[in-house]
Write a protein that holds these residues in place. Structure first.
Motif, PDB file in Angstrom:
ATOM      1  N   UNK A  18       0.820  -1.212   0.000  1.00 23.54           N
ATOM      2  CA  UNK A  18       0.000   0.000   0.000  1.00 23.54           C
ATOM      3  C   UNK A  18       0.857   1.266   0.000  1.00 23.54           C
ATOM      4  N   UNK A  19       2.066   1.182   0.546  1.00 23.75           N
ATOM      5  CA  UNK A  19       2.960   2.341   0.596  1.00 23.75           C
ATOM      6  C   UNK A  19       3.941   2.365  -0.576  1.00 23.75           C
ATOM      7  N   UNK A  20       3.900   1.340  -1.414  1.00 31.87           N
ATOM      8  CA  UNK A  20       4.827   1.262  -2.542  1.00 31.87           C
ATOM      9  C   UNK A  20       4.626   2.438  -3.498  1.00 31.87           C
ATOM     10  N   UNK A  21       5.751   3.070  -3.873  1.00 26.42           N
ATOM     11  CA  UNK A  21       5.766   4.207  -4.807  1.00 26.42           C
ATOM     12  C   UNK A  21       5.027   5.439  -4.278  1.00 26.42           C
ATOM     13  N   UNK A  22       4.864   5.496  -2.963  1.00 27.93           N
ATOM     14  CA  UNK A  22       4.253   6.667  -2.331  1.00 27.93           C
ATOM     15  C   UNK A  22       5.326   7.730  -2.095  1.00 27.93           C
ATOM     16  N   UNK A  23       5.169   8.881  -2.696  1.00 29.76           N
ATOM     17  CA  UNK A  23       6.136   9.955  -2.530  1.00 29.76           C
ATOM     18  C   UNK A  23       6.177  10.421  -1.079  1.00 29.76           C
ATOM     19  N   UNK A  24       7.397  10.698  -0.606  1.00 33.04           N
ATOM     20  CA  UNK A  24       7.573  11.178   0.760  1.00 33.04           C
ATOM     21  C   UNK A  24       7.770  10.070   1.772  1.00 33.04           C
ATOM     22  N   UNK A  25       7.714   8.794   1.327  1.00 32.96           N
ATOM     23  CA  UNK A  25       7.876   7.658   2.243  1.00 32.96           C
ATOM     24  C   UNK A  25       8.927   6.697   1.693  1.00 32.96           C
ATOM     25  N   UNK A  26       9.866   6.308   2.552  1.00 33.02           N
ATOM     26  CA  UNK A  26      10.821   5.240   2.246  1.00 33.02           C
ATOM     27  C   UNK A  26      10.456   4.038   3.113  1.00 33.02           C
ATOM     28  N   UNK A  27      10.393   2.881   2.501  1.00 37.80           N
ATOM     29  CA  UNK A  27       9.968   1.674   3.224  1.00 37.80           C
ATOM     30  C   UNK A  27      11.096   0.648   3.214  1.00 37.80           C
ATOM     31  N   UNK A  28      11.393   0.112   4.401  1.00 40.69           N
ATOM     32  CA  UNK A  28      12.328  -1.009   4.533  1.00 40.69           C
ATOM     33  C   UNK A  28      11.561  -2.165   5.154  1.00 40.69           C
ATOM     34  N   UNK A  29      11.495  -3.277   4.437  1.00 38.50           N
ATOM     35  CA  UNK A  29      10.767  -4.458   4.898  1.00 38.50           C
ATOM     36  C   UNK A  29      11.765  -5.515   5.352  1.00 38.50           C
ATOM     37  N   UNK A  30      11.703  -5.883   6.628  1.00 35.08           N
ATOM     38  CA  UNK A  30      12.612  -6.871   7.210  1.00 35.08           C
ATOM     39  C   UNK A  30      11.864  -8.166   7.484  1.00 35.08           C
ATOM     40  N   UNK A  31      12.477  -9.284   7.108  1.00 38.44           N
ATOM     41  CA  UNK A  31      11.906 -10.588   7.430  1.00 38.44           C
ATOM     42  C   UNK A  31      13.040 -11.611   7.452  1.00 38.44           C
TER      43      UNK A  31
END
Length: 436
Positions: A18-31
């Motif tokens: 849902x946050x993918x390619x959202x300007x102003x947000x960087x996402x780091x997914x850890x698993x």
């Protein structure tokens, strides 16, 4: 805004998408794994109905076209909230917003014996281990003449009458009826017992009374012995003892009796409540923390409709992730956030071919049998990640429907763990084998 998501289950993956390619947000997914696991179908992997690759999907492939989502394969060791830092086995990561979506693990209720000797099923690896243990028991049974040991090998006990226990019991019963006698003609499968032990007075206790009654009837129709009001006290690898004095000899006990949240180190113990879940407010923010959120099975939220917390199911995890994504976007746009409210769309469980139960709350409806089974199949196909996986699973299901068979009964030594019965088989196997 640096958003770090811990866990790529239903909640974590949904939030990242849902946050993918959202300007102003960087996402780091850890698993700890580099793939998403579709937990509702673990039982089909465990009973050779599906291959593990059919229900797993590489995380990096999902986000190949994403400009702002990055993946790291890591195990989180601790959270230092005062510094906005996550400590992991591969290094430390800074965050502005931290989202804990670590899901839940098997709850053995502090019993180390049960943890040591029973088999859980909360990951793809555990499902494969269960498959190999189940099949290897029949290979061992071909080698022995001792009736007591044979009875242990041919007795499968599932502890827990929730959806996982019910679905697993039905799948093993169908193997016994349709597959195993053809695979092992030397064995007398009239001696095989499949037992489902449940502590409450009915199976599928979270569903309607009609679903509970029907699920028990379906299981008994398939040859499963359902025992309710039965709590397991201990299991030493050979023998189960229950609180009511019952003794059951079995070499394979599958534990599906409870779950507990995976709470990372660093979370204040005062906000960890029953079931090892993190208490959150109506915005999924952890109590007492300004920029740390929890989603899905690990989160505990009290509302007027759910005063004791939401059910630990995929639909809750997904809808919480959707709401949090909207709220983070609203924060960027200086808009007010919206509180979360769960709208129950229903619950379901499958027991076997043409046998399933479905409850829909509004309007209040109940389905059973073939129609419910088709609804269950359609929904699970829709929820699977990846078109290829959906096609493969659908083909497998169609093939299995008409043949009642699969060719996935493989034993890989890398996943196989010996137990006490293996040692007994080796000790007793001293004479040359006679194979007709």
């Amino acid at each position: 805004m640096k958003v770090v998501i811990v866990g790529a289950g239903f909640a974590g993956l949904r939030l990242a998408r849902e946050l993918s390619n959202q300007e102003g947000i960087q996402v780091l997914l850890l698993d700890q794994y580099n793939y998403h696991q579709f937990q509702p179908l673990f039982y089909q992997v465990a009973t050779a109905g599906l291959d593990a690759s059919n229900i797993s999907f590489p995380l990096r492939k999902i986000f190949q076209k994403s400009k702002n989502v990055r993946i790291r394969m890591a195990e989180v060791q601790a959270i230092r909230s005062e510094d906005n830092i996550i400590e992991a086995d591969i290094g430390n990561f800074e965050y502005d917003i931290l989202v804990i979506a670590t899901g839940a693990d098997t709850n053995f209720f502090g019993n180390e014996q049960l943890k040591m000797h029973t088999l859980p099923m909360k990951s793809t690896v555990e499902a494969l281990q269960l498959r190999h243990r189940l099949i290897h028991n029949f290979e061992d049974a071909l080698l022995i003449k001792d009736e007591d040991l044979l009875r242990k090998l041919l007795t499968v006990v599932i502890v827990g009458g929730g959806p996982t226990g019910v679905e697993l019991s039905g799948a093993i019963a169908e193997l016994k009826l349709n597959v195993l006698p053809k695979d092992y003609p030397d064995l007398d499968f009239s001696k095989m017992k499949i037992m489902l032990l449940e502590g409450s007075d009915k199976t599928l206790v979270s569903m309607s009374e009609k679903s509970s009654i029907k699920s028990k009837a379906y299981l008994e129709k398939l040859g499963v012995e359902v025992i309710t009001k039965c709590f397991v006290k201990d299991y030493d690898g050979n023998r189960i003892t229950t609180t009511d004095g019952r003794i059951i000899d079995s070499s394979l006990v599958i534990w599906a009796a409870g779950i507990k949240g995976n709470v990372p180190e660093g979370i204040d113990k005062t906000v960890v409540v029953k079931g090892n879940r993190i208490k959150v407010d109506r915005f999924n923010k952890v109590d007492g923390m300004d920029n740390v959120y929890a989603l899905g099975d690990v989160a505990y939220m009290e509302t007027n409709l759910y005063p004791t917390g939401h059910p630990q199911v995929a639909s809750v995890a997904v809808s919480q992730a959707d709401q949090l994504a909207k709220n983070l976007k609203r924060t960027l746009a200086d808009k007010n956030k919206e509180a979360y409210e769960y709208r129950d769309k229903g619950s379901m469980a499958t027991i076997g071919k043409n046998l399933a139960v479905v409850d829909i709350p509004k309007p209040k409806l109940h389905f059973g049998g073939l129609f419910a089974w088709l609804i269950w199949m359609g929904l699970h196909l829709f929820l699977l990640v990846g078109v290829k996986n959906r096609i493969q699973v659908f083909i497998n299901w169609i093939y299995n429907y008409f043949t009642s068979d699969q060719s996935l009964r493989l034993i890989f030594k890398a996943f196989y763990k010996e137990n006490k019965v293996d040692e007994e088989v080796k000790r007793m196997h001293q004479e040359p084998l006679e194979v007709l």
